[in-house]
Each structure stands twice: as C-alpha cells, then as structure tokens.
Design a protein around this motif. Structure first.
Motif, PDB file in Angstrom:
ATOM      1  N   THR A  17      36.007  56.377  30.130  1.00 54.49           N
ATOM      2  CA  THR A  17      35.512  55.754  29.321  1.00 54.49           C
ATOM      3  C   THR A  17      36.691  55.253  28.176  1.00 54.49           C
ATOM      4  N   ALA A  18      37.391  56.270  27.665  1.00 52.88           N
ATOM      5  CA  ALA A  18      37.606  56.721  26.090  1.00 52.88           C
ATOM      6  C   ALA A  18      39.332  54.803  26.537  1.00 52.88           C
ATOM      7  N   GLN A  19      39.552  56.106  27.852  1.00 55.00           N
ATOM      8  CA  GLN A  19      40.902  54.845  27.998  1.00 55.00           C
ATOM      9  C   GLN A  19      41.049  53.926  28.817  1.00 55.00           C
ATOM     10  N   ALA A  20      39.627  53.029  28.820  1.00 54.41           N
ATOM     11  CA  ALA A  20      39.224  52.225  29.794  1.00 54.41           C
ATOM     12  C   ALA A  20      39.394  51.054  29.124  1.00 54.41           C
ATOM     13  N   GLN A  21      40.163  49.819  30.023  1.00 53.14           N
ATOM     14  CA  GLN A  21      40.624  48.638  29.014  1.00 53.14           C
ATOM     15  C   GLN A  21      39.541  46.804  29.568  1.00 53.14           C
ATOM     16  N   PHE A  22      39.333  46.025  29.284  1.00 45.37           N
ATOM     17  CA  PHE A  22      38.281  44.938  29.349  1.00 45.37           C
ATOM     18  C   PHE A  22      39.815  43.889  29.256  1.00 45.37           C
ATOM     19  N   THR A  23      39.116  43.497  30.219  1.00 47.92           N
ATOM     20  CA  THR A  23      40.048  41.803  30.151  1.00 47.92           C
ATOM     21  C   THR A  23      39.200  40.635  30.273  1.00 47.92           C
ATOM     22  N   TYR A  49      36.928  35.039  34.686  1.00 50.07           N
ATOM     23  CA  TYR A  49      36.877  36.383  34.801  1.00 50.07           C
ATOM     24  C   TYR A  49      36.869  37.695  34.615  1.00 50.07           C
ATOM     25  N   GLY A  50      35.896  38.794  34.680  1.00 48.44           N
ATOM     26  CA  GLY A  50      36.631  39.430  33.479  1.00 48.44           C
ATOM     27  C   GLY A  50      36.888  41.064  34.525  1.00 48.44           C
ATOM     28  N   GLU A  51      37.374  41.759  34.223  1.00 49.90           N
ATOM     29  CA  GLU A  51      38.564  43.112  34.633  1.00 49.90           C
ATOM     30  C   GLU A  51      38.150  44.422  33.816  1.00 49.90           C
ATOM     31  N   TRP A  52      38.212  45.299  34.882  1.00 49.72           N
ATOM     32  CA  TRP A  52      37.291  47.193  33.907  1.00 49.72           C
ATOM     33  C   TRP A  52      38.644  47.526  35.169  1.00 49.72           C
ATOM     34  N   GLN A  53      39.479  48.579  33.680  1.00 47.75           N
ATOM     35  CA  GLN A  53      40.109  48.704  34.271  1.00 47.75           C
ATOM     36  C   GLN A  53      40.045  50.883  33.912  1.00 47.75           C
ATOM     37  N   GLY A  55      41.280  54.986  33.453  1.00 44.08           N
ATOM     38  CA  GLY A  55      42.656  55.732  33.260  1.00 44.08           C
ATOM     39  C   GLY A  55      43.044  55.800  34.074  1.00 44.08           C
ATOM     40  N   PHE A  56      43.044  54.754  35.162  1.00 45.48           N
ATOM     41  CA  PHE A  56      43.533  55.295  36.132  1.00 45.48           C
ATOM     42  C   PHE A  56      44.488  53.480  36.230  1.00 45.48           C
ATOM     43  N   ARG A  57      45.433  53.648  36.222  1.00 48.88           N
ATOM     44  CA  ARG A  57      46.357  52.524  35.194  1.00 48.88           C
ATOM     45  C   ARG A  57      46.467  51.565  36.477  1.00 48.88           C
ATOM     46  N   PHE A  58      46.230  52.099  37.994  1.00 51.60           N
ATOM     47  CA  PHE A  58      47.109  51.289  39.565  1.00 51.60           C
ATOM     48  C   PHE A  58      45.929  50.362  39.773  1.00 51.60           C
ATOM     49  N   LEU A  59      44.494  51.233  39.018  1.00 48.16           N
ATOM     50  CA  LEU A  59      43.184  50.350  40.035  1.00 48.16           C
ATOM     51  C   LEU A  59      42.590  49.754  38.691  1.00 48.16           C
ATOM     52  N   SER A  60      41.797  48.715  39.363  1.00 45.89           N
ATOM     53  CA  SER A  60      40.838  47.731  38.055  1.00 45.89           C
ATOM     54  C   SER A  60      39.886  47.502  39.179  1.00 45.89           C
ATOM     55  N   LEU A  61      38.374  46.618  38.158  1.00 48.15           N
ATOM     56  CA  LEU A  61      38.163  46.371  38.893  1.00 48.15           C
ATOM     57  C   LEU A  61      37.809  44.322  38.260  1.00 48.15           C
ATOM     58  N   ALA A  62      37.724  43.658  39.287  1.00 53.14           N
ATOM     59  CA  ALA A  62      37.984  42.463  38.695  1.00 53.14           C
ATOM     60  C   ALA A  62      36.078  41.618  39.582  1.00 53.14           C
ATOM     61  N   ILE A  63      35.532  41.374  38.237  1.00 52.05           N
ATOM     62  CA  ILE A  63      34.615  39.550  38.239  1.00 52.05           C
ATOM     63  C   ILE A  63      34.680  38.534  38.754  1.00 52.05           C
ATOM     64  N   SER A 212      44.321  34.469  30.243  1.00 53.26           N
ATOM     65  CA  SER A 212      43.067  36.150  29.614  1.00 53.26           C
ATOM     66  C   SER A 212      43.797  36.776  28.526  1.00 53.26           C
ATOM     67  N   TYR A 213      42.868  37.904  28.233  1.00 49.71           N
ATOM     68  CA  TYR A 213      43.394  38.865  26.339  1.00 49.71           C
ATOM     69  C   TYR A 213      42.472  40.088  27.053  1.00 49.71           C
ATOM     70  N   SER A 214      43.284  41.123  26.906  1.00 49.01           N
ATOM     71  CA  SER A 214      42.409  42.171  27.039  1.00 49.01           C
ATOM     72  C   SER A 214      42.701  42.572  25.915  1.00 49.01           C
ATOM     73  N   PHE A 215      41.629  43.552  25.801  1.00 51.93           N
ATOM     74  CA  PHE A 215      41.455  44.766  24.462  1.00 51.93           C
ATOM     75  C   PHE A 215      40.471  45.839  24.987  1.00 51.93           C
TER      76      PHE A 215
END
Length: 215
Positions: A17-23, A49-53, A55-63, A212-215
C-alpha cells in the motif's frame, strides 16, 4: 506460527500500500468497425480511466469507461446493409509492463522511457443502441434495431510517455493505445447473417490518445 504468518502478511500489505501509485486520465480517439456490415466505418470515442499500481511495478489494474459510435455499410441506400451503434463500454484490465521486469528504470534514461510499453487484457460490458436498415427477404437469424448489454473481451497494447522530469514516477504522461474488442455477441451491428461464412462474432478496434496524471 500463525501469529507470525499473520504479522508477515500485514507487513507485506502495508509495504504494498505504501508503494502504491494511482493514475487518472482522459482519452480520445477513433473506433473502427469490424462486423458483418461493410464497408467498415470509422468514428470517434472519448472516455476516462483510472489505474492502480502496487509495489510490483510491472503489474497494474486499470478501469476505464468510454463512449462513442460504431457504424458500417451504405447509409444512403435503404436496401443496403447499414448500422449505427451509440455505445458505452466499461472495462477492467490487467496491464503488464514487460521491460520493468528486466531492470530498474531509474538506472537508464532509455529504459525509463521504454518501460512505459505495456500489454493488457481483461473483461468489459458494452451497452449498445443500434439503428439499422431492415432489409426485406434477407437471410438473417437476427435483424432489427437493438438495445442491450453484451460482454466484451478487450485486448490492448500501448505506451505511456512521461512528460515529467526523467526518473520521477509522479506527474503527467502521454498515452497511446490500440485496443481490440472481441464482442461476445453478433448483435452489435443488428445483423446476424444465416451464412456458413459468418462464423465470427462482432469485433471493433480503437486507436486512442490520452493524457494522465500519476500521484
């Protein structure tokens, strides 16, 4: 032993969760019809669209959600095949960034920019409102104006190009994506020809530009 396992899982979840990134982002592009009705039409679509990444930087979940128009055929001649579909579609996709599995993007400027290349696949729902030319004496199992919801299998390929300073993970990006939508129905265009050559369900493709904007 059980307490230690639970503690380890809690720590792992906290780190993820601490390493998570949202877009979040918006997109615009073209749709290309690939159905029984030809010639194929080209139209516009738009969406968000939105995306949640994690701590595994090579995977993300997008809606994502997009709305647009699909069309094909000859609109000017009433006895020719023609359709126009005003649609809305929501997708959930798992995105894989293959180059992020080979090394750290903060060690090479080239790898940092190429690490935005991805492939994705998932599941979607498509709401259609289709208007057609009703052809007399046609060999069709299904023919008519149609309104309904169908499942879709989206498969996409794209690249995210950072506009922010190199090696930063947060900020603006440009996104280019090509998506193939395999519809689990032959009703998208309103026609289902009773022909042995008509073995495939409807398909449509999308070419999309986004910011997009990542935060």
């Amino acid at each position: 032993m059980i307490k230690q396992s639970l503690l380890a899982m809690a720590l792992l979840a906290a780190c993820t969760t601490a390493q998570a990134q949202f877009t979040v982002g918006a997109q615009y592009g073209l749709t290309f019809s690939r159905t029984d009705v030809t010639p194929n039409g080209t139209n516009n679509h738009y969406g968000v669209y939105g995306e949640w990444q994690s701590g595994f930087r090579f995977l993300s979940l997008a809606i994502s959600w997009n709305a647009g128009t699909l069309s094909g055929g000859n609109k000017e001649t009433a006895n020719d095949l023609y359709y126009s579909n005003k649609y809305n579609q929501g997708d959930l996709q798992l995105k894989v960034y293959p180059l992020r599995t080979f090394g750290k993007s903060d060690s090479s400027r080239v790898l940092y920019y190429l690490s935005g290349i991805y492939a994705a696949g998932g599941f979607g729902l498509m709401g259609s409102t289709t208007t057609i030319h009703e052809i007399p004496n046609g060999n069709f199992r299904y023919q008519g104006n149609y309104s309904g919801v169908n499942s879709v299998i989206p498969v996409s390929f794209g690249i995210e190009i950072p506009l922010r300073k190199a090696f930063q993970q947060k900020g603006l990006s440009l996104n280019f994506k090509y998506q193939i939508n395999y519809c689990m129905s032959d009703k998208i265009d309103g026609y289902d020809p009773d022909l042995t050559s008509n073995k495939n369900k409807d398909v449509y493709n999308m070419a999309t530009f986004g910011l997009s904007y990542s935060f």
